[in-house]
Design a protein around this motif. Structure first.
Motif, short mmCIF file in Angstrom:
data_model
loop_
_atom_site.label_atom_id
_atom_site.label_comp_id
_atom_site.label_asym_id
_atom_site.label_seq_id
_atom_site.Cartn_x
_atom_site.Cartn_y
_atom_site.Cartn_z
N LEU A 124 0.82 -1.22 0.00
CA LEU A 124 0.00 0.00 0.00
C LEU A 124 0.85 1.27 0.00
CD1 LEU A 124 -2.83 -0.98 2.52
CD2 LEU A 124 -3.05 -0.69 0.04
N GLY A 125 2.16 1.13 0.18
CA GLY A 125 3.02 2.31 0.21
C GLY A 125 2.80 3.17 1.44
N ILE A 126 2.52 2.51 2.58
CA ILE A 126 2.30 3.24 3.83
C ILE A 126 3.28 2.74 4.88
CG2 ILE A 126 -0.14 3.64 3.33
CD1 ILE A 126 -0.84 1.30 5.16
N ASP A 127 3.30 3.37 6.04
CA ASP A 127 4.19 2.95 7.11
C ASP A 127 3.68 1.67 7.76
OD1 ASP A 127 5.83 5.16 6.74
OD2 ASP A 127 4.72 6.38 8.20
N GLU A 128 4.60 0.80 8.12
CA GLU A 128 4.22 -0.40 8.87
C GLU A 128 3.56 0.03 10.18
OE1 GLU A 128 6.28 -4.39 10.87
OE2 GLU A 128 7.47 -3.04 9.60
N GLY A 129 2.46 -0.58 10.51
CA GLY A 129 1.72 -0.23 11.73
C GLY A 129 0.63 0.80 11.51
N ALA A 130 0.61 1.44 10.34
CA ALA A 130 -0.47 2.39 10.04
C ALA A 130 -1.81 1.65 10.04
CB ALA A 130 -0.23 3.07 8.70
N ARG A 131 -2.87 2.34 10.41
CA ARG A 131 -4.17 1.67 10.53
C ARG A 131 -4.77 1.39 9.15
NH1 ARG A 131 -4.60 -0.66 15.13
NH2 ARG A 131 -6.87 -0.69 14.93
N VAL A 132 -5.28 0.17 8.99
CA VAL A 132 -5.95 -0.23 7.76
C VAL A 132 -7.26 -0.92 8.12
CG1 VAL A 132 -3.84 -0.49 6.39
CG2 VAL A 132 -4.72 -2.45 7.69
N MET A 133 -8.17 -0.95 7.16
CA MET A 133 -9.40 -1.72 7.31
C MET A 133 -9.21 -3.04 6.58
SD MET A 133 -12.41 -1.87 8.66
CE MET A 133 -12.84 -0.14 9.04
N ARG A 134 -9.25 -4.12 7.34
CA ARG A 134 -9.13 -5.45 6.74
C ARG A 134 -10.53 -6.05 6.61
NH1 ARG A 134 -7.24 -9.48 10.78
NH2 ARG A 134 -9.49 -9.50 11.17
N THR A 135 -10.84 -6.53 5.42
CA THR A 135 -12.14 -7.17 5.19
C THR A 135 -11.91 -8.57 4.63
OG1 THR A 135 -13.18 -5.04 4.72
CG2 THR A 135 -14.38 -7.01 4.03
N ARG A 136 -12.51 -9.55 5.25
CA ARG A 136 -12.39 -10.94 4.83
C ARG A 136 -13.70 -11.40 4.21
NH1 ARG A 136 -9.23 -13.15 10.23
NH2 ARG A 136 -7.11 -12.65 9.53
N TYR A 137 -13.59 -12.14 3.10
CA TYR A 137 -14.76 -12.64 2.39
C TYR A 137 -14.65 -14.16 2.22
CZ TYR A 137 -15.38 -7.78 0.77
OH TYR A 137 -15.54 -6.42 0.70
N LEU A 138 -15.79 -14.81 2.29
CA LEU A 138 -15.91 -16.20 1.87
C LEU A 138 -17.02 -16.25 0.83
CD1 LEU A 138 -15.50 -19.28 1.94
CD2 LEU A 138 -17.07 -19.35 3.90
N TYR A 139 -16.66 -16.60 -0.40
CA TYR A 139 -17.63 -16.68 -1.49
C TYR A 139 -18.10 -18.11 -1.67
CZ TYR A 139 -15.91 -12.03 -2.73
OH TYR A 139 -15.56 -10.71 -2.70
N ARG A 140 -19.38 -18.25 -2.00
CA ARG A 140 -19.95 -19.58 -2.23
C ARG A 140 -20.56 -19.65 -3.63
NH1 ARG A 140 -20.21 -22.40 2.56
NH2 ARG A 140 -19.94 -21.13 4.45
N ASP A 141 -20.40 -20.79 -4.26
CA ASP A 141 -20.97 -21.06 -5.57
C ASP A 141 -22.02 -22.15 -5.38
OD1 ASP A 141 -21.59 -21.76 -8.14
OD2 ASP A 141 -19.55 -22.27 -8.75
N SER A 142 -23.29 -21.78 -5.53
CA SER A 142 -24.40 -22.71 -5.29
C SER A 142 -24.30 -23.35 -3.91
CB SER A 142 -24.42 -23.80 -6.37
OG SER A 142 -24.56 -23.23 -7.65
N GLY A 143 -23.86 -22.56 -2.94
CA GLY A 143 -23.78 -23.02 -1.56
C GLY A 143 -22.44 -23.59 -1.16
N ASP A 144 -21.59 -23.96 -2.12
CA ASP A 144 -20.30 -24.57 -1.81
C ASP A 144 -19.21 -23.50 -1.75
OD1 ASP A 144 -21.38 -27.16 -1.84
OD2 ASP A 144 -21.16 -27.27 -4.03
N PRO A 145 -18.34 -23.55 -0.74
CA PRO A 145 -17.25 -22.56 -0.65
C PRO A 145 -16.35 -22.65 -1.87
CG PRO A 145 -16.88 -24.35 0.90
CD PRO A 145 -18.26 -24.53 0.35
N MET A 146 -16.04 -21.51 -2.51
CA MET A 146 -15.25 -21.55 -3.73
C MET A 146 -14.12 -20.53 -3.77
SD MET A 146 -16.18 -18.64 -5.66
CE MET A 146 -15.90 -19.10 -7.36
N MET A 147 -14.13 -19.54 -2.89
CA MET A 147 -13.11 -18.52 -2.99
C MET A 147 -13.03 -17.72 -1.68
SD MET A 147 -12.65 -15.71 -6.02
CE MET A 147 -14.42 -15.42 -6.08
N LEU A 148 -11.80 -17.36 -1.32
CA LEU A 148 -11.55 -16.49 -0.18
C LEU A 148 -10.93 -15.19 -0.69
CD1 LEU A 148 -9.82 -19.04 2.22
CD2 LEU A 148 -12.21 -18.29 2.33
N SER A 149 -11.20 -14.11 0.00
CA SER A 149 -10.57 -12.85 -0.35
C SER A 149 -10.36 -12.04 0.92
CB SER A 149 -11.45 -12.05 -1.33
OG SER A 149 -10.83 -10.81 -1.65
N THR A 150 -9.17 -11.46 1.03
CA THR A 150 -8.88 -10.56 2.14
C THR A 150 -8.35 -9.26 1.55
OG1 THR A 150 -8.26 -12.43 3.55
CG2 THR A 150 -7.60 -10.23 4.28
#
Length: 250
Positions: A124-150
């Protein structure tokens, strides 16, 4: 070893792999025992064991406690489309991580503030320790887990604004480009780097994989006039999905 020669365990694994691929060893069939492999191929117990480990690491077989090792059902890879086009806000449950047409997708997400790790800070080109918003996702395809994203966003950009939380507020779920535009930041390009690696234990647990399975990781970063405004890791099982890129020809 001369060029073209293979270690004995790889030759055994190759022959067994071919039998799995051509159907001689169909799904749910028990793999020959270690003793049987030793006798049939004239190899040592060590070679037989290593050959079985190779097939397990490739996801072709799986161990069943107290029962043995069995050929796994082979999934037909589905396509995950990656495109530079921006869909209308809220039109797709996957937005940039959009599955192929006809997929019935849902997702879960959670956001939390945290200090940027050294890796995230560098991306991100920022200082280590700077505050960030982390968002975690779990995607499902027809109910089955298929992808993670952070994803991680610098709070010196979105903090105390209506778009601080990616999935909440007036533009919740609208994606990085539209949300940044709401705070007068024009996103003008995105960089994606794709790599393959063994899945982490927690990733495979969430995605329904087994230890040793390989995942594809898309390291994605959005930029506005050279400044990184969001970076994310997208993780998909390599044996079940393929990444398809649709890029304009200029």
């Amino acid at each position: 070893m001369t060029f073209g020669e293979q270690p004995a365990y790889l030759r055994v694994a190759s022959d067994l792999r071919q039998k799995i691929v051509n159907g001689s060893l169909p799904p749910h069939t028990r793999l020959p025992s270690q003793a049987r492999i030793r006798e049939e191929y004239g190899v040592s117990d060590t070679v037989a064991l290593e050959a079985r480990k190779v097939l397990m690491a490739e996801g072709l077989v799986e161990g069943r406690s107290g029962s043995g090792t069995y050929v796994r059902e082979r999934a037909v890879p589905r396509r995950v489309s990656r495109s530079g086009d921006r869909p209308p806000c809220g039109s797709s449950p996957f937005r940039q991580e959009q599955a192929e047409e006809g997929a019935r997708g849902t997702w879960e997400s959670s956001s939390e503030q945290e200090p940027a790790s050294a890796e995230v800070a560098e991306r991100l080109g920022i200082d280590e320790g700077a505050r960030v918003m982390r968002t975690r996702y779990l995607y499902r395809d027809s109910g089955d887990p298929m992808m993670l994203s952070t994803s991680w966003e610098p709070l010196d950009i979105t903090g105390r604004t209506p778009v601080m939380l990616p999935e909440e507020g007036p533009l919740g779920g609208c994606g990085v480009v539209d949300r940044m535009a709401a705070v007068d930041i024009v996103v003008d390009n995105v960089l994606e780097q794709v790599a393959a690696r063994p899945g982490l234990a927690e990733e495979l647990l969430a995605l329904g994989g087994v230890p040793g399975h390989v995942v594809l990781v898309v390291e994605r970063t959005f930029y506005a006039s050279g400044r990184a405004v969001e970076t994310a890791d997208v993780v998909v099982p390599a044996d079940r999905y393929r990444l398809a890129y649709h890029l304009p020809v200029r």
